[in-house]
Scaffold this active site. Sequence first.
Site, PDB file in Angstrom:
ATOM      1  N   SER A 295      -9.976  -0.469   7.006  1.00 21.08           N
ATOM      2  CA  SER A 295      -9.503  -0.302   5.557  1.00 21.08           C
ATOM      3  C   SER A 295      -8.873  -1.354   5.046  1.00 21.08           C
ATOM      4  O   SER A 295      -8.094  -1.614   3.926  1.00 21.08           O
ATOM      5  CB  SER A 295      -8.569   0.962   5.593  1.00 21.08           C
ATOM      6  OG  SER A 295      -9.270   2.345   5.751  1.00 21.08           O
TER       7      SER A 295
ATOM      8  N   SER B 211      -9.948   2.100   2.877  1.00 15.41           N
ATOM      9  CA  SER B 211      -8.946   2.631   1.941  1.00 15.41           C
ATOM     10  C   SER B 211      -7.889   1.740   1.271  1.00 15.41           C
ATOM     11  O   SER B 211      -7.436   2.254   0.139  1.00 15.41           O
ATOM     12  CB  SER B 211      -8.147   3.520   2.807  1.00 15.41           C
ATOM     13  OG  SER B 211      -7.282   2.926   3.626  1.00 15.41           O
TER      14      SER B 211
ATOM     15  N   LYS C 220       0.976  -1.193   0.037  1.00 16.26           N
ATOM     16  CA  LYS C 220       0.173  -0.088  -0.030  1.00 16.26           C
ATOM     17  C   LYS C 220       0.974   1.278  -0.190  1.00 16.26           C
ATOM     18  O   LYS C 220       1.863   1.325   0.801  1.00 16.26           O
ATOM     19  CB  LYS C 220      -0.814   0.134   1.285  1.00 16.26           C
ATOM     20  CG  LYS C 220      -1.973   1.058   1.317  1.00 16.26           C
ATOM     21  CD  LYS C 220      -2.813   0.944   2.435  1.00 16.26           C
ATOM     22  CE  LYS C 220      -3.962   1.917   2.594  1.00 16.26           C
ATOM     23  NZ  LYS C 220      -4.973   1.773   3.651  1.00 16.26           N
TER      24      LYS C 220
END
Lengths: 98, 487
Positions: free
Chosen positions: B178, B154, B79
């Site tokens: 997330s 997210s 990420k």
Amino acid sequence: MSSLSLEDVERIAALARLELTADEKHLFVRQLTDILTYAEQVQRIDTSGIAATAHVHPDQRVEREDEPRPSLGVAAALANAPDADADAGLFKVPRVIG
Amino acid sequence: MSTLPHTARAIRDAVAAGEVTAVEVCQAHLDRVVATNPSLNAFNTVCAERALAAAAAVDARRAAGDVLGPLAGVPVAIKDNLCTNGLRTTASSKILDTFVPPYDATVTARLEAAGAIVVGKTNCDEFAMGSSNENSAFGPVKNPWALDRTPGGSSGGSAAAVAAGCAPIALGSDTGGSIRQPASFCGIVGLKPTYGRVSRYGLLAFASSLDQVGPMTRTAADAALTMNVIAGYDRADATSSASAVPDFTAALTGDVKGLRVGVPRAFVSNGVDAPVLEAFDRAIATLKDAGATVVDVELPNAPSGIPVYYLVCTAEASSNLARYDAVRYGHRTTLAPGDTLQTMYERSRDEGFGPEVKRRIMLGTYVLSAGYYDAYYLKAQQVRTLLRRDYDEAFRSVDVVAMPTSPTPPFTLGEKTDDPLQMYLTDIFTVSANLVGLPAISIPCGFDAHRLPIGLQLTGRMFDEATLLRAADAYERATQWPTLASV
């Protein structure tokens, strides 16, 4: 019920160091009022005598010896700066003192 | 996908046995990234050369007879809010769009030390603030199962990358769901470890008392394998825990006999889409058939999770994001002669941050400001304690608590972008694990009539990820839901 004014939004933006456009300010007056009104439901919960959660593992020991360790060199620390003087080892900003 | 193995464990074993080279595996996954990224937008940065060089180094170590790490030759996606030394890390924000970290996050360093091959940095909501991946400065990610749907957020890019076969493992971060919600939306496994189980060093901070890094994979076994590498104390993170780290793969017995599964029926029955509730009930029945005991539990304060979460996380975000001052790194506005330092701060931050980030900084600044602190922030921190007591009470009679991960299947892109509060409400089942620090996992539990994935969430006792992984693995063996989307 919470109702934020334009002046409230401008005061918060100044605290948060955000230069908002007029459109953003008006949008935030409405949206922050909506969110805070929703969030006010927590105020109806009886929390008398209840400690705040400061940490989910309150028993954890975090002390350790303060030993010098290797760290970033000056060049690496300056490498991402928008304006740096690499030779002098400085971050540069607009003049603060007249 | 090609005929190459496509779970981390199978890749690791095949590379170690010499059945395939790490370079072949790496190239196949890079090809998949190139083929899918135009439609998915899952990656902000792809590092093909770096990846192939690392893969070649694994092959050279094997040829030399060196001991290989537990993830040798396994492609991983990271990420884009986790620092990678020398590789651009943006948090999907314009304010960091040229930032190249001079150090590695502990989790990325540990993965690479274990032989994993970083193929790229995945798209996400800006600074991990969002539930649909639509708050990215680099555009939204699409759901690999249906391109008109969000992948969740997210960690939407990480979830989409894994579901599309770009990497068998991705790292995500989870502040209020997330990792778990995008795992649910993309039909994969996502684990948020116990707070403190995994180092946060090098994770770009959003809400420090809630943030936790964890694995996103297509199998529970691969999540366990990843946890074995990334979990454990780190002196660089004062909140990381010294608790002993078990071998998580040893927990995967395939058996849930005697496992006590708690269902907070009143909480779960409210405001959940019918197909999600049906899939949830079928999943509970499957666990019961496999030998688990199902017990009713109550979480009376769980419905307050959303307001508590959005008061706490915005307060912490407003403080954490004060560091973006256009001095040491990040976007700086073009200055005119006579512009002051104050103008530089305010204009740079306005230009660099997107709307949701500004909204949260504003909200957090407000709830921490003089005169409002007690009514909002302190109150929220007290309700957090009540929520913790709810879970403590539930875990007196059960080993895990089961809920849907999300009240809906993946929603349509653009559906909730104009109404932040509606977007926040989608996190109802995920935020409480962060507020109390407990580990929680989302696992695939079927599809709705439109073939959109649905996820089952299990929350466990403090530091008991092993039980979550055992239950997830047993459920997976019993159901075999497909986890690879054909984009």
